[in-house]
Write a protein that holds these residues in place. Structure first.
Motif, PDB file in Angstrom:
ATOM      1  N   TYR A  34     -62.810  31.011  12.153  1.00 45.34           N
ATOM      2  CA  TYR A  34     -62.035  31.331  10.950  1.00 45.34           C
ATOM      3  C   TYR A  34     -60.867  32.272  11.255  1.00 45.34           C
ATOM      4  O   TYR A  34     -60.102  32.632  10.359  1.00 45.34           O
ATOM      5  CB  TYR A  34     -62.924  31.895   9.840  1.00 45.34           C
ATOM      6  CG  TYR A  34     -63.720  33.135  10.203  1.00 45.34           C
ATOM      7  CD1 TYR A  34     -63.124  34.388  10.207  1.00 45.34           C
ATOM      8  CD2 TYR A  34     -65.066  33.044  10.519  1.00 45.34           C
ATOM      9  CE1 TYR A  34     -63.846  35.527  10.513  1.00 45.34           C
ATOM     10  CE2 TYR A  34     -65.806  34.162  10.828  1.00 45.34           C
ATOM     11  CZ  TYR A  34     -65.194  35.406  10.821  1.00 45.34           C
ATOM     12  OH  TYR A  34     -65.923  36.531  11.133  1.00 45.34           O
ATOM     13  N   ASN A  37     -67.497  26.309   2.005  1.00 46.03           N
ATOM     14  CA  ASN A  37     -66.705  27.433   1.505  1.00 46.03           C
ATOM     15  C   ASN A  37     -66.712  27.512  -0.015  1.00 46.03           C
ATOM     16  O   ASN A  37     -66.914  28.589  -0.590  1.00 46.03           O
ATOM     17  CB  ASN A  37     -65.252  27.322   1.976  1.00 46.03           C
ATOM     18  CG  ASN A  37     -65.064  27.542   3.469  1.00 46.03           C
ATOM     19  OD1 ASN A  37     -63.984  27.331   3.996  1.00 46.03           O
ATOM     20  ND2 ASN A  37     -66.109  27.956   4.168  1.00 46.03           N
ATOM     21  N   ILE A  93     -64.573  26.061  10.614  1.00 43.29           N
ATOM     22  CA  ILE A  93     -64.802  24.621  10.705  1.00 43.29           C
ATOM     23  C   ILE A  93     -65.539  24.206  11.974  1.00 43.29           C
ATOM     24  O   ILE A  93     -65.810  23.033  12.182  1.00 43.29           O
ATOM     25  CB  ILE A  93     -63.454  23.860  10.604  1.00 43.29           C
ATOM     26  CG1 ILE A  93     -63.693  22.389  10.188  1.00 43.29           C
ATOM     27  CG2 ILE A  93     -62.664  23.983  11.922  1.00 43.29           C
ATOM     28  CD1 ILE A  93     -62.429  21.666   9.805  1.00 43.29           C
ATOM     29  N   ALA A 106     -74.291  22.353   8.346  1.00 37.37           N
ATOM     30  CA  ALA A 106     -73.299  21.352   8.756  1.00 37.37           C
ATOM     31  C   ALA A 106     -73.958  20.005   9.013  1.00 37.37           C
ATOM     32  O   ALA A 106     -73.331  18.959   8.826  1.00 37.37           O
ATOM     33  CB  ALA A 106     -72.550  21.818   9.997  1.00 37.37           C
ATOM     34  N   GLN A 127     -68.925  22.036  11.466  1.00 38.60           N
ATOM     35  CA  GLN A 127     -68.703  20.672  10.988  1.00 38.60           C
ATOM     36  C   GLN A 127     -68.070  19.794  12.066  1.00 38.60           C
ATOM     37  O   GLN A 127     -68.438  18.621  12.206  1.00 38.60           O
ATOM     38  CB  GLN A 127     -67.819  20.705   9.740  1.00 38.60           C
ATOM     39  CG  GLN A 127     -68.471  21.317   8.509  1.00 38.60           C
ATOM     40  CD  GLN A 127     -68.449  22.838   8.510  1.00 38.60           C
ATOM     41  OE1 GLN A 127     -67.787  23.459   9.331  1.00 38.60           O
ATOM     42  NE2 GLN A 127     -69.178  23.432   7.584  1.00 38.60           N
ATOM     43  N   ARG A 152     -66.486  21.508   5.511  1.00 35.62           N
ATOM     44  CA  ARG A 152     -66.109  22.923   5.440  1.00 35.62           C
ATOM     45  C   ARG A 152     -65.769  23.313   4.002  1.00 35.62           C
ATOM     46  O   ARG A 152     -66.151  24.384   3.530  1.00 35.62           O
ATOM     47  CB  ARG A 152     -64.919  23.218   6.341  1.00 35.62           C
ATOM     48  CG  ARG A 152     -64.436  24.668   6.203  1.00 35.62           C
ATOM     49  CD  ARG A 152     -63.274  25.010   7.098  1.00 35.62           C
ATOM     50  NE  ARG A 152     -62.095  24.217   6.819  1.00 35.62           N
ATOM     51  CZ  ARG A 152     -60.923  24.387   7.450  1.00 35.62           C
ATOM     52  NH1 ARG A 152     -60.809  25.318   8.377  1.00 35.62           N
ATOM     53  NH2 ARG A 152     -59.894  23.611   7.165  1.00 35.62           N
TER      54      ARG A 152
END
Length: 412
Positions: A46, A191, A200, A159, A203, A187
């Protein structure tokens, strides 16, 4: 049939049986997606940085079927939950998005697949509106989920749910999205539907995994390259040491760490900490309070460790990355402060028993650590870790090896 094949078949059977119980008929198909181990690169995703995860044999299976009775409802069930959750597709826009850090509007387990349905439906309807104004492929659907990915272990069970659900809906709704786009859908679900401020990496690993390879991912551009690991070829194994201390990304320290990173980037005048180099750290230290600086230092040095690990793997092989794994754990323990005593005990015990390297993996505050060990020393290291946990009065850890495995796909 290998042990992982047996587990996968059992999980498929469980998902199919749950779907039959839920609907009284067979599903239109089975889709699955794996959990992941992050070899190195923690909390860098992130921050627009670099990560090096790989998919593991443990998978979530979604048995899915279009509804004949009602075009407008989605129902989800899980072997981990007592009751299914059902909502109208049109209600998804009222349920989501969820404000980061708040409880989702439905039980958290259901927020993952429902969030995927919401995000994928929005993407499909936006595409249809831009093209023909027709989104008739978006029909009511039933989803039954079973999984053998350990929950709360830092192996990205979330995920895996998102990847299995997204793959199924992409096929049955004929939305035609590629794997990277489906990772983005997952994602967004995590979120905005679950309220977890994750990047991400998970995922992408679940969607793009390949046998015997890690995924070198640039989280800014989403460029992904496979890096052969050659662990088994080198006579090594990757041991997962699940502390069984549960964690949740949607609460607590994870969000605080992300806020510290955003503050550090603002102080440095850059879009993200990806844009800060190791050479910039002395200036950063002068500008920041101690806590913010240490958070920043972890991200900056961890990005460099990912790059170094990729280079070492390509030039020297898996045996040479042990020190980088250890340095990563020390940084997470001391600078990012996301370890817990059980994780430190697992890492220390594994190293003392001869592991080439070890580190916690995942978001922290519990979950699992990994150790790179000689194949013929797996039992020795496992016994040492179990003994260290017993001596410390901790709950017995779950210990198992993993191999890099395939990403999301349709099973049947």
């Amino acid at each position: 049939m290998t042990l992982s094949d047996t587990h996968e078949t059992e999980t498929q059977d469980a998902a199919r049986a749950l779907f039959l119980e839920l609907t009284g008929r067979q599903p239109d198909g089975l889709w699955s997606a794996p959990g992941r181990v992050n070899l190195i690169g923690e909390h860098t995703d992130y921050n627009d940085g670099f990560v090096l995860p790989f998919a593991i044999p443990h998978r979530t299976v979604a048995a899915v079927g279009l509804r004949d009775d009602d075009r407008g409802r989605v129902r989800v069930a899980s072997t981990f939950a007592d009751e299914p959750v059902e909502v109208a597709l049109d209600e998804l826009d009222e349920l989501f998005p969820t404000t980061l850090g708040t409880e989702p509007a439905v039980p958290e387990w259901a927020a993952y697949p429902l969030g995927v349905a919401w995000a994928l439906r929005q993407a499909a309807m936006a595409g249809a509106a831009a093209a023909t104004g027709d989104a008739r492929g978006i029909r009511g659907i039933d989803i039954a989920i079973a999984s053998d990915v350990p929950v709360g272990a830092g192996l990205s069970s979330s995920a895996a749910i998102e990847g299995a659900a997204a793959s199924a809906l992409n096929d049955l709704w004929s939305t035609g999205l590629d794997r990277t786009a489906l990772a983005r859908i997952g994602r967004r679900a995590e979120n905005e539907a679950v309220g977890a401020p994750t990047g991400i990496m998970d995922q992408m690993a679940s969607m793009l995994g390949e046998t015997d390879a890690a995924i070198f991912l640039d989280c800014r551009s989403l460029d992904a390259n496979l890096v052969p690991l050659g662990v088994a070829e080198a006579g090594l194994a990757i041991l997962v040491m699940d502390t069984r201390v549960k964690h949740a990304h949607s609460t607590g320290g994870y969000g605080e760490r992300r806020a510290s990173c955003e503050l550090g980037a603002k102080i440095m005048g850059v879009p993200a900490l990806r844009d800060v180099s190791v050479d910039d750290l002395p200036r950063a230290q002068q500008l920041m309070d101690d806590v913010t600086f240490r958070r920043v230092r972890h991200i900056v040095t961890e990005n460099q460790r990912v790059l170094d690990t990729v280079r070492v793997l390509r030039e020297q092989g898996a045996r040479a990355i042990g020190d980088l794994l250890v340095a990563s754990h020390v940084s997470m323990r001391d600078d990012f402060e996301i370890s817990v005593p059980e994780l430190d005990t697992a890492v220390d015990a594994a190293l003392a028993a001869g592991a080439l390297g070890a580190r916690m993996t995942g978001g922290g505050f519990g979950g699992a650590a990994i150790a790179l060990v000689e194949q013929d020393a797996v039992t020795t290291v496992s016994d040492a870790v179990a003994a260290a946990f017993a001596a410390s009065g901790f709950r017995a850890p779950a210990l198992f090896t993993v191999t890099p495995s395939a990403g999301a796909h349709r099973d049947a």
